[in-house]
Write an enzyme that holds these catalytic residues in place. Structure first.
Site, short mmCIF file in Angstrom:
data_model
loop_
_atom_site.label_atom_id
_atom_site.label_comp_id
_atom_site.label_asym_id
_atom_site.label_seq_id
_atom_site.Cartn_x
_atom_site.Cartn_y
_atom_site.Cartn_z
N LYS A 31 -12.21 -20.30 -37.82
CA LYS A 31 -13.14 -20.94 -38.77
C LYS A 31 -13.54 -22.33 -38.30
O LYS A 31 -14.72 -22.67 -38.26
CB LYS A 31 -12.50 -21.01 -40.17
CG LYS A 31 -12.09 -19.66 -40.74
CD LYS A 31 -11.49 -19.78 -42.13
CE LYS A 31 -10.19 -20.54 -42.19
NZ LYS A 31 -9.06 -19.87 -41.53
N ARG A 69 -9.39 -21.11 -51.43
CA ARG A 69 -8.44 -20.14 -50.91
C ARG A 69 -7.51 -19.58 -51.98
O ARG A 69 -6.52 -18.93 -51.64
CB ARG A 69 -7.69 -20.64 -49.69
CG ARG A 69 -6.72 -21.72 -49.87
CD ARG A 69 -5.91 -21.90 -48.56
NE ARG A 69 -6.57 -22.80 -47.64
CZ ARG A 69 -6.26 -22.90 -46.35
NH1 ARG A 69 -5.32 -22.17 -45.84
NH2 ARG A 69 -6.89 -23.75 -45.58
N ARG A 104 -1.79 -22.36 -29.83
CA ARG A 104 -2.34 -23.68 -30.18
C ARG A 104 -1.22 -24.70 -30.40
O ARG A 104 -1.31 -25.83 -29.93
CB ARG A 104 -3.20 -23.55 -31.44
CG ARG A 104 -3.81 -24.86 -31.90
CD ARG A 104 -4.66 -24.68 -33.13
NE ARG A 104 -3.88 -24.11 -34.24
CZ ARG A 104 -4.38 -23.81 -35.42
NH1 ARG A 104 -5.65 -23.99 -35.66
NH2 ARG A 104 -3.61 -23.32 -36.37
N ARG A 145 -0.09 -26.31 -33.27
CA ARG A 145 -0.23 -27.42 -34.21
C ARG A 145 1.10 -27.60 -34.95
O ARG A 145 1.94 -26.70 -34.89
CB ARG A 145 -1.36 -27.07 -35.19
CG ARG A 145 -2.06 -28.24 -35.81
CD ARG A 145 -3.31 -27.80 -36.54
NE ARG A 145 -3.03 -26.98 -37.71
CZ ARG A 145 -3.95 -26.29 -38.39
NH1 ARG A 145 -5.20 -26.33 -38.02
NH2 ARG A 145 -3.61 -25.57 -39.43
N ARG A 178 2.10 -18.73 -44.23
CA ARG A 178 0.64 -18.93 -44.42
C ARG A 178 -0.07 -17.59 -44.50
O ARG A 178 -0.95 -17.39 -45.33
CB ARG A 178 0.07 -19.78 -43.28
CG ARG A 178 0.40 -21.26 -43.44
CD ARG A 178 0.49 -21.98 -42.11
NE ARG A 178 -0.77 -22.06 -41.40
CZ ARG A 178 -0.85 -22.33 -40.08
NH1 ARG A 178 0.25 -22.49 -39.37
NH2 ARG A 178 -2.02 -22.41 -39.50
P1 AP5 Z 1 -9.24 -22.33 -35.40
O1 AP5 Z 1 -10.71 -22.46 -35.25
O2 AP5 Z 1 -8.42 -23.58 -35.48
O3 AP5 Z 1 -8.86 -21.37 -36.62
P2 AP5 Z 1 -9.00 -21.58 -38.18
O4 AP5 Z 1 -9.52 -20.30 -38.73
O5 AP5 Z 1 -9.76 -22.84 -38.48
O6 AP5 Z 1 -7.48 -21.66 -38.59
P3 AP5 Z 1 -6.54 -22.80 -39.07
O7 AP5 Z 1 -5.24 -22.53 -38.38
O8 AP5 Z 1 -7.09 -24.16 -38.94
O9 AP5 Z 1 -6.46 -22.40 -40.57
P4 AP5 Z 1 -5.31 -22.75 -41.53
O10 AP5 Z 1 -5.67 -22.14 -42.82
O11 AP5 Z 1 -3.98 -22.41 -40.98
O12 AP5 Z 1 -5.33 -24.30 -41.54
P5 AP5 Z 1 -6.07 -25.34 -42.45
O13 AP5 Z 1 -6.30 -26.51 -41.58
O14 AP5 Z 1 -7.22 -24.76 -43.20
O15 AP5 Z 1 -8.74 -21.39 -34.20
C1 AP5 Z 1 -7.37 -21.15 -34.02
C2 AP5 Z 1 -7.07 -21.10 -32.51
O16 AP5 Z 1 -7.75 -19.98 -31.94
C3 AP5 Z 1 -7.56 -22.35 -31.75
O17 AP5 Z 1 -6.63 -22.66 -30.77
C4 AP5 Z 1 -8.90 -21.89 -31.13
O18 AP5 Z 1 -9.18 -22.56 -29.94
C5 AP5 Z 1 -8.65 -20.41 -30.90
N1 AP5 Z 1 -9.86 -19.60 -31.01
C6 AP5 Z 1 -10.90 -19.79 -31.86
N2 AP5 Z 1 -11.84 -18.84 -31.69
C7 AP5 Z 1 -11.36 -18.02 -30.71
C8 AP5 Z 1 -11.87 -16.83 -30.09
N3 AP5 Z 1 -13.06 -16.30 -30.44
N4 AP5 Z 1 -11.11 -16.23 -29.15
C9 AP5 Z 1 -9.90 -16.74 -28.79
N5 AP5 Z 1 -9.37 -17.89 -29.32
C10 AP5 Z 1 -10.09 -18.50 -30.29
O19 AP5 Z 1 -4.95 -25.64 -43.54
C11 AP5 Z 1 -3.69 -26.20 -43.19
C12 AP5 Z 1 -2.82 -26.33 -44.42
O20 AP5 Z 1 -3.44 -27.26 -45.34
C13 AP5 Z 1 -2.59 -25.07 -45.25
O21 AP5 Z 1 -1.55 -24.28 -44.75
C14 AP5 Z 1 -2.27 -25.68 -46.62
O22 AP5 Z 1 -0.97 -26.16 -46.68
C15 AP5 Z 1 -3.21 -26.87 -46.69
N6 AP5 Z 1 -4.52 -26.52 -47.30
C16 AP5 Z 1 -5.73 -26.56 -46.69
N7 AP5 Z 1 -6.70 -26.17 -47.53
C17 AP5 Z 1 -6.08 -25.86 -48.70
C18 AP5 Z 1 -6.55 -25.37 -49.94
N8 AP5 Z 1 -7.85 -25.11 -50.15
N9 AP5 Z 1 -5.64 -25.16 -50.92
C19 AP5 Z 1 -4.33 -25.41 -50.73
N10 AP5 Z 1 -3.82 -25.87 -49.58
C20 AP5 Z 1 -4.69 -26.10 -48.56
#
Ligand code: AP5
Length: 191
Positions: free
Chosen positions: A15, A91, A130, A132, A143
């Site tokens: 995303k 979410r 990745r 993180r 998650r």
């Molecule tokens: P990436 O683009 O980073 O994936 P993403 O879908 O953005 O996944 P995230 O891991 O950022 O989502 P998340 O929900 O875990 O984290 P968030 O920051 O939202 O891609 C992932 C990897 O794949 C990268 O290394 C990339 O290079 C690679 N890649 C991308 N495309 C590719 C392809 N086509 N082929 C191969 N590789 C590829 O949330 C973090 C935390 O914050 C949550 O766990 C929660 O605690 C909190 N939080 C955030 N939002 C909320 C909410 N709305 N409500 C409650 N808690 C929340």
């Protein structure tokens, strides 16, 4: 152009990666709740400290906290003028209802919701590669469990509102971007 888009998909489905390209192409602000929470953590704020602990465990920050953060962001002039790419929000069903209420009050409904479809095995591999802070095997498992229980039902929620498009998120980033763009452009041209 004021595109208003929600991007859904499992953690690690790409995303954030696709949003970086979409920002450049469509010129809309990227509102990533994960990035906002990580920024709060880096600033050392009370919210950031609490959220950081929750994120490291792989749990969700409470809905009422998220509503406040996102609503404030959606009221900013750049969103009114250029639209928004919502990444990581909503979410939970409660967040989806709140988003609908806020956008209705602002008079700016969503144009489209895209579900970036990538299987569990692939997203797990991507996140482990990745590395993180919250990409530990335990936190990834939690998650993904939260995703199935709370976020996956939103696919139906957006479907019921005729906003949902499913996009295959497997393949090179450029290929995925071309698919996402095709959906958005078709939607914006009323097809
Ligand atoms: P990436 O683009 O980073 O994936 P993403 O879908 O953005 O996944 P995230 O891991 O950022 O989502 P998340 O929900 O875990 O984290 P968030 O920051 O939202 O891609 C992932 C990897 O794949 C990268 O290394 C990339 O290079 C690679 N890649 C991308 N495309 C590719 C392809 N086509 N082929 C191969 N590789 C590829 O949330 C973090 C935390 O914050 C949550 O766990 C929660 O605690 C909190 N939080 C955030 N939002 C909320 C909410 N709305 N409500 C409650 N808690 C929340």
């Amino acid at each position: 152009m004021a595109l208003r888009l929600v991007i859904l998909g499992r953690q690690g489905s790409g995303k954030g990666t696709q949003c970086a390209r979409l920002v450049e192409h469509y010129g809309c602000p990227h509102v990533s709740t994960g990035d906002m929470l990580r920024a709060a953590r880096e600033n050392g704020s009370e919210l950031g400290r609490k959220a950081g602990e929750i994120m490291d465990r792989g749990d969700l920050v409470p809905d009422d906290v998220m509503h406040g953060i996102v609503t404030e962001r959606l009221q900013q002039p750049d969103v009114a003028e250029h639209g928004v790419l919502l990444d990581g929000y909503p979410r939970t069903p409660d967040q989806a209802d709140e988003l609908e209420r806020v956008l209705e009050a602002l008079g700016t409904p969503l144009d489209v919701a895209i579900n970036l479809d990538v299987p569990v095995a692939e997203v797990t591999e991507r996140m482990l590669a990745r590395g993180r802070e919250d990409d530990t095997p335990e936190a990834i498992g939690r998650r993904l469990d939260h995703y199935e229980a709370l976020t996956a039902p939103l696919i139906e929620w957006f479907g019921e509102r005729n906003l949902l498009h499913v996009v295959d998120g497997l393949g090179a980033e450029d290929e995925v971007f071309a698919r996402v763009r095709a959906v958005i452009d078709a939607r914006l041209s009323g097809q």
